[in-house]
Structures are given as C-alpha cells and as structure tokens.
Write a protein that holds these residues in place. Sequence first.
Motif, PDB file in Angstrom:
ATOM      1  N   ARG A 162      -0.714  -0.753  -4.838  1.00 16.57           N
ATOM      2  CA  ARG A 162      -1.148  -2.054  -4.334  1.00 16.57           C
ATOM      3  C   ARG A 162      -0.675  -2.335  -2.918  1.00 16.57           C
ATOM      4  O   ARG A 162      -0.992  -3.395  -2.368  1.00 16.57           O
ATOM      5  CB  ARG A 162      -0.727  -3.227  -5.249  1.00 16.57           C
ATOM      6  N   GLU A 163       0.087  -1.441  -2.335  1.00 15.53           N
ATOM      7  CA  GLU A 163       0.365  -1.584  -0.911  1.00 15.53           C
ATOM      8  C   GLU A 163      -0.920  -1.250  -0.156  1.00 15.53           C
ATOM      9  O   GLU A 163      -1.800  -0.550  -0.683  1.00 15.53           O
ATOM     10  CB  GLU A 163       1.494  -0.652  -0.476  1.00 15.53           C
TER      11      GLU A 163
ATOM     12  N   TYR B 166       1.292  -3.303   4.558  1.00 19.53           N
ATOM     13  CA  TYR B 166       1.704  -4.448   3.762  1.00 19.53           C
ATOM     14  C   TYR B 166       2.348  -3.984   2.459  1.00 19.53           C
ATOM     15  O   TYR B 166       1.914  -2.995   1.860  1.00 19.53           O
ATOM     16  CB  TYR B 166       0.502  -5.340   3.422  1.00 19.53           C
TER      17      TYR B 166
ATOM     18  N   ASP C 248       3.184  -7.188  -2.491  1.00 23.20           N
ATOM     19  CA  ASP C 248       3.076  -8.639  -2.637  1.00 23.20           C
ATOM     20  C   ASP C 248       2.383  -9.304  -1.454  1.00 23.20           C
ATOM     21  O   ASP C 248       2.296 -10.528  -1.380  1.00 23.20           O
ATOM     22  CB  ASP C 248       4.453  -9.262  -2.863  1.00 23.20           C
ATOM     23  N   GLY C 249       1.904  -8.492  -0.491  1.00 16.53           N
ATOM     24  CA  GLY C 249       1.171  -9.031   0.647  1.00 16.53           C
ATOM     25  C   GLY C 249       2.004  -9.273   1.889  1.00 16.53           C
ATOM     26  O   GLY C 249       1.451  -9.557   2.960  1.00 16.53           O
ATOM     27  N   LYS C 250       3.332  -9.146   1.780  1.00 13.00           N
ATOM     28  CA  LYS C 250       4.173  -9.344   2.956  1.00 13.00           C
ATOM     29  C   LYS C 250       4.089  -8.141   3.889  1.00 13.00           C
ATOM     30  O   LYS C 250       3.909  -7.012   3.439  1.00 13.00           O
ATOM     31  CB  LYS C 250       5.622  -9.582   2.530  1.00 13.00           C
TER      32      LYS C 250
END
Length: 375
Positions: free
Chosen positions: A267-268, A286, A289-291
């Motif tokens: 999911r990165e 990223y 978690d989207g950061k």
Amino acid sequence: MNVKAVLYVTTLVLGASGSLLAQSPARQPMLVSEPFTCNFTGAAVDPQVLCNYMAYTANGHAERVVDRILKPIGLLRNFKIMECANTQNCFATVVKGQRFIIYDGAFMQRIEDATETDWSAISVMAHEIGHHLQGHTIDGKGGQPQKEIEADKFSGFVLHQLGASLEESLVAIRLLGNEHATSTHPAKPARIDAIRKGWLEAEELYPKWKTANKPAVATAPKPIATDEATASARPTTPTRTTTPARTVGCVSGDCADGRGVFVYPTRERYAGAFEEGDKHGEGTEYYADGKIKYKGNFRDNVRSDYGVYYYRNGDRYAGWFQKNVPNGKGVYHFADGDRFVGYFKNGQRHGPGILYNADGSKEEEGVYEQDQKVR
C-alpha cells in the motif's frame, strides 16, 4: 530512526563483556551466579571482541533515542549506552555492576537497509532495554528463553506507543530470528507471537489504529506487474458508484516512460517520473498511511541527488543522497528539535559538522568519520 537511531535504533543500536559479576560487599563471599549477556540474534558473544568498558564515551544522540523509547512508559534510563564496532549485534549486559547496552552502528545500519525501515533497529534496541528494565541482567540466572519472550513482548508494547504498526514491529525478528530454539532463545515463531501480544496489549489500552494488521513498509523499490487476480476481479460494467479493482501496480499515468502513480502490494506508493520502468527524475514516495516518506530526485530506481526523507519517528533528513542513503552535505533534524548540520557518507556522519540543540545553541562541533567524532 534512521539510522542514526538507531544512528542514527538505527545507530542507535551497542560492547562490554557480561562475564563480570556485580561486586559483593567487602569480606563477604561472592555468590555463585551466571552472568547475563543478551544477544538479539541468539548467537554467542565473544568477550574478546568487545570494547573496553573503561574507554566508555557517551553517545548523546543514542541516549536521546533511548530516552524517546522510554518516554511513553514514563521510565528513566538506568544504564549506559556504548557503541562497539565489529560486534555484529546489539545486546544488554552488566560489567562490574554497571549496566550497558552495546551496539554496532554498522550492524544496525545493515538491518535498516535490509528491511527498508528504521523501525527494525528501534525494535532491537527496545528489546535490549526491556532486559534491563525487567531485571534480567542482574538476577544471576543468565540467559533464559522466558527472558527473551518478556523482552520481545516489551518491544512490541513500546513500538506501538511510538507509532509503529504491528508489521513494522515484527520486521527485525522476521529478519534476524532463529528458526530453531536454543538453550537461551526461543524459536522465531514464539518470539513473533510475544511481540504481537505486546503490541496488541498496547492497542487494547491505547488504541491508535483502525486495525491491528497494518501493512509493512515496502521492501521492493522497483515497480512490479499488476496483480492479475485483482485485475480479473474488475467489474465488467462499472458504474459511477464503483471503482476499478486494480489498486496495485500502475494505477494512473505512464509508469514506463513518463509520469505516473505506482502502488505497491504493501500500500505504499510512488508518484513521479519513470524511465524504462524505474523511478527516475523527481517524485514522491508515500507510506501506507498516506504520509510522505521521501520527496526528491531518483536515478535508476534509487534516491539520488537532493531530497528530503521523513522518518517514522519524526526525524527527517534534508540534503544529498546517493544509492538511497544520505551522501554529501545535509541537515538531519531530530524530532526533539535538535539538528545536525554537516556532511554524510554512506548514511553516516563523515566530515565536518555541528550538532545544535533545539534552542539553537551548539552542543557539539567537530570532524566525524563513520558517524564517530574523531576530532
């Protein structure tokens, strides 16, 4: 994390022999007991390769990292931290009544490089801290499997409190754990279970995540082909209320030669320029978690030239990169507000540099080699 923690856990991550017992009162016989020297990987520790504890010098940054690990549980450091090269490990021990955590900075850096996350080195350090805080190093009973289980559980609890996901808390033991049990260390599955229990216990007390099974940090920097099974499950007649099932791989743009967005199975994701399927040019990585993880330049799929890397522990590095790691002039910002301004080589401080406190005052200035001040 980075290593400095460890530098960075990283380097965080430590050199004296555990063969000496705590001193007994004068005129009283010394009780027979077994010395304790925890080695995270379970391998034997050769006292001959350890640093002379009399030559101990404090590592200010390593101590701050350890204090950061202790802060969520409200405890103070009751041991010294010492770097010892060529030990290929990190371990807790006692020398003449003084508790130490010994680490090999290069070893810790390799752990981070292999796992692509600084949480691995932090978890190793937390494990060794657990031995000291739970009295394992001074009870005279030597190394025992149950002590390792307790230290692993402590590591899982602490990493949750520092913000690591469950999988991030397990990356080090998955890499370094022994598949077979020994007289002092349990087999890898038992240690994984202990870390998981510690993490879930913290999650129950202090919930931070929507799920206890967040994906791990990406380990494969190169884009991979779209998952065919996922693609085949795509609806044949999508409507405005449905979205394509293709969520892994190149989800938009041109990920071969152009600009696009590539999502990894972890999911990165990466959004930026590609050339012949590699990350090449300006782009942004990223976390799951989207950061933002890294924003800057790439060459042939690795971080190169100028960029900014954001560590999970709140640290960040802004400067020049080569082959994915800091190399050249840069500024390493610690989460507590301190910063190091200077030169790096292969991810370590190398050359002139200045360490500033959060208030702007100088804490240390000198010339460094392989992350150690030499003058």
